[in-house]
Scaffold this active site. Structure first.
Site, PDB file in Angstrom:
ATOM      1  CG  ASN A 151      -1.711   1.195   1.462  1.00  0.00           C
ATOM      2  OD1 ASN A 151      -1.788   2.045   0.579  1.00  0.00           O
ATOM      3  ND2 ASN A 151      -2.337   1.297   2.626  1.00  0.00           N
ATOM      4  CE  LYS A 194      -0.271   3.162   4.827  1.00  0.00           C
ATOM      5  NZ  LYS A 194      -0.280   3.271   6.273  1.00  0.00           N
ATOM      6  CG  HIS A 199      -5.891   1.696   5.199  1.00  0.00           C
ATOM      7  ND1 HIS A 199      -5.527   2.639   6.134  1.00  0.00           N
ATOM      8  CD2 HIS A 199      -4.833   0.865   5.059  1.00  0.00           C
ATOM      9  CE1 HIS A 199      -4.283   2.381   6.538  1.00  0.00           C
ATOM     10  NE2 HIS A 199      -3.851   1.313   5.893  1.00  0.00           N
ATOM     11  CD  GLU A 202      -3.206   5.330   6.828  1.00  0.00           C
ATOM     12  OE1 GLU A 202      -3.183   5.413   5.589  1.00  0.00           O
ATOM     13  OE2 GLU A 202      -2.275   4.838   7.499  1.00  0.00           O
ATOM     14  CD  GLU A 219      -3.418  -2.701   7.298  1.00  0.00           C
ATOM     15  OE1 GLU A 219      -2.351  -2.962   6.736  1.00  0.00           O
ATOM     16  OE2 GLU A 219      -4.019  -1.624   7.141  1.00  0.00           O
ATOM     17  N   GLY A 259       2.291   2.234  10.724  1.00  0.00           N
ATOM     18  CA  GLY A 259       3.206   3.362  10.567  1.00  0.00           C
ATOM     19  C   GLY A 259       3.896   3.787  11.849  1.00  0.00           C
ATOM     20  CB  SER A 309       5.186  -1.723  12.010  1.00  0.00           C
ATOM     21  OG  SER A 309       4.736  -0.393  12.221  1.00  0.00           O
TER      22      SER A 309
HETATM   23  P1  PGA Z   1       2.807   0.256   7.643  1.00  0.00           P
HETATM   24  O1  PGA Z   1       1.330   0.437   7.021  1.00  0.00           O
HETATM   25  O2  PGA Z   1       3.372  -1.008   7.072  1.00  0.00           O
HETATM   26  O3  PGA Z   1       3.551   1.488   7.210  1.00  0.00           O
HETATM   27  O4  PGA Z   1       2.638   0.170   9.116  1.00  0.00           O
HETATM   28  C1  PGA Z   1       0.488  -0.671   6.807  1.00  0.00           C
HETATM   29  C2  PGA Z   1      -0.812  -0.219   6.222  1.00  0.00           C
HETATM   30  O5  PGA Z   1      -1.340   0.824   6.602  1.00  0.00           O
HETATM   31  O6  PGA Z   1      -1.379  -0.912   5.340  1.00  0.00           O
END
Ligand code: PGA
Length: 245
Positions: free
Chosen positions: A5, A7, A90, A92, A160, A166, A205
């Protein structure tokens, strides 16, 4: 399966360079790999990866097919641009854009109807985990989305935990496995035949250094990768960690 992803990161030249890097990195054939660039770069990445066995995914989609929905993108537009997958719900989007469980269900249904594989995200916040609500939160998200679609095994579920996205703080393999086993149990209760066929990815992460241990858990079928998906070598290393003999 490993999905990246990207983003809201990158540029046209970065999307091209990362695509070339993925081609050079020779991703393992036995792992289904998908990259999810921002909307404006979908076509160029799909074109660059046309001869590679790498799926292309968008990071969101709208459930209506066309019309006066300024700023939105339909499933047909995604398939037109070469997409095979789409991330839906997601955290976010849920947190920053007020995406509801109902919208997530409608989007997943629209994606499946269009022949796209939705990667449906579920996960708890730190506060919810500390209050002991993790499994109830996951159940509520799963209930909303499974009510909207027929065959959950045609979708991919991504667990997740919001506190791991992140942040550099990964769920321990045991923490992740507990929730993954619960998700598979939820699906088994709906339809026993689909539980073992449904891919359940872990996201939050994941890095080259922790991927193998996470992917080694019995109910973790791969990963949804954010930050580490922006470096072709790291993404390739994570894909290699998903190879099972
Ligand atoms: P990250 O994000 O690997 O940077 O923690 C994962 C995601 O949001 O899909």
């Amino acid at each position: 399966m490993v999905a990246g992803n990207w983003k809201m990161n990158g540029s046209l030249s970065m999307a091209s360079a990362l695509s070339t890097g993925l081609l050079d990195a020779a991703l393992p054939q036995s792992v289904e790999t998908v990259v999810c660039p921002p909307f404006p770069y979908l076509t160029i990445v799909a074109e660059a990866l046309r001869d590679a066995a790498i799926g292309i995914g968008a990071q969101d989609v709208y459930f209506e097919s066309d019309g006066a929905f300024t700023g939105e993108v339909s499933t047909t537009m995604l398939t037109d641009c070469g997409c095979s997958h789409v991330i839906i719900g997601h955290s976010e989007r849920r947190a920053l854009f007020a995406e509801s469980d109902e919208a997530v269900g409608r989007k997943a249904d629209a994606a499946l109807t269009a022949g796209l594989t939705p990667i449906i995200c579920v996960g708890e916040t730190l506060e919810q985990r500390e209050r002991g609500e993790t499994l109830a939160v996951i159940d509520a998200m799963l209930a909303a989305v499974t009510a909207a679609i027929c065959n959950v095994a045609d979708a991919v579920i991504a667990y997740e935990p919001v506190w791991a996205i992140g942040t550099g703080v990964t769920a321990s393999p045991e923490q992740a496995q507990e929730v993954h086993a619960h998700i598979r149990g939820f699906i088994r209760n709906l339809d026993a035949g689909q539980a073992d066929r449904t891919r359940i990815l872990y996201g939050g992460s994941v890095k080259p250094g922790n991927a193998a241990e996470l992917f080694g858990q019995p109910d973790i079928d791969g990963g949804l990768i954010g930050g580490a998906a922006l470096k072709a070598e790291d993404f390739a290393a994570i894909c290699r960690a998903a190879v099972t003999d």
